[in-house]
Scaffold this active site. Structure first.
Site, PDB file in Angstrom:
ATOM      1  CG  ASP A  90       3.696  16.562  -6.266  1.00 32.53           C
ATOM      2  OD1 ASP A  90       3.597  15.652  -5.421  1.00 32.53           O
ATOM      3  OD2 ASP A  90       4.078  17.713  -5.991  1.00 32.53           O
ATOM      4  CG  HIS A 235       5.940  16.007 -11.156  1.00 31.49           C
ATOM      5  ND1 HIS A 235       7.217  16.311 -10.735  1.00 31.49           N
ATOM      6  CD2 HIS A 235       5.146  17.021 -10.723  1.00 31.49           C
ATOM      7  CE1 HIS A 235       7.206  17.464 -10.078  1.00 31.49           C
ATOM      8  NE2 HIS A 235       5.968  17.922 -10.056  1.00 31.49           N
TER       9      HIS A 235
END
Length: 265
Positions: A90, A235
């Protein structure tokens, strides 16, 4: 001869040979036609390809959700083969950590699913295209990543979704078919808009909270607790992701040794 006689002789000579008058009368002037300019037709613009969804790595069929939001691969149809796991990434792209993530994934020959923020896509379009060219899935993670999205008005939520979707599609030629809400915040409005725009809401089953930089060991242990069918979260954007990269260097090969296959949505 006197001066008067000379003058008369000169006048008579001019009258006898009026060349400028006779030539004009014999050869009337004809205007030269002007050449018409050649007008070349403008070349037709190259048509822009219509963005299309990228199929999941295990099927050419468009996926549907058996439950929403989707937290496990088994909640998708067609389901992937047994012993598969999904790595989702992400908040990118990031100019430092996304290239490192791509190099790591290429080293281990796996594909992942990138949920991208529209503003970041605008900032780093070449990097987004590199992710797409490497065969990874590109997905919608809103335009500005509003962490309070579940409480925002419907109009604002739709704008966040649509701006990011259009930006990703224009940059990569891939129409995002998956949406992840910032912070995993879901609401009736969000789920309705996701369905209205032919996307699937994707959540996760394994979250090492790597965004908070809890340490390489914590990230590694949490992710290694994942099992077949899980959707794992990590992430590449939002800050320093060196811990995440370091943890994945251990996680990916260990999971592969357990017989797990990584798939992209």
């Amino acid at each position: 001869m006197g001066a008067a006689a000379v003058g008369l002789t000169a006048i008579g000579a001019d009258e006898a040979h009026p060349s400028h008058v006779s030539n004009a009368a014999a050869k009337p002037s004809v205007p030269t036609p002007r050449a018409r300019p050649v007008i070349h037709p403008k070349p037709s613009p190259t048509p822009t390809p219509t963005p299309t969804p990228r199929p999941a790595s295990w099927t050419q069929a468009r996926l549907t959700a058996l439950e929403t939001p989707v937290r496990e691969l088994t909640q998708l149809s067609p389901a992937p083969p047994p012993k598969t796991i999904a790595l989702t990434i992400d908040d990118g792209p990031h100019p430092v950590y996304t290239p490192k993530m791509l190099d790591l994934l290429a080293e281990h020959e796996i594909h992942a699913t990138f949920f991208m923020i529209g503003e970041q896509v605008k900032e780093w379009p070449k990097l987004v295209r590199r992710v797409a060219a490497a065969g990874h899935q590109i997905c919608n993670h809103t335009e500005t990543h509003p962490i309070t999205i579940a409480g925002l008005p419907r109009k604002r939520v739709k704008k966040e979704m649509m701006q990011a979707r259009d930006r990703i599609a224009d940059t990569t030629g891939i129409e995002p078919q998956f949406f992840r809400s910032p912070g995993g915040a879901w609401s009736k409005t969000i789920l309705e808009l996701v369905a209205e725009h032919n996307m699937l809401p994707i959540d996760w089953a394994v979250d090492p909270r790597d965004w908070s930089r809890p340490g390489v060991g914590h990230i590694r242990r949490t992710m290694l607790a994942g099992k077949a069918g899980n959707i794992m979260l990590c992430h590449d954007g939002g800050g320093d992701r060196s811990e995440t990269i370091a943890a994945l260097r251990k996680v990916i090969p260990k999971m592969k040794k357990r017989g797990l296959t990584f798939v992209a949505l």
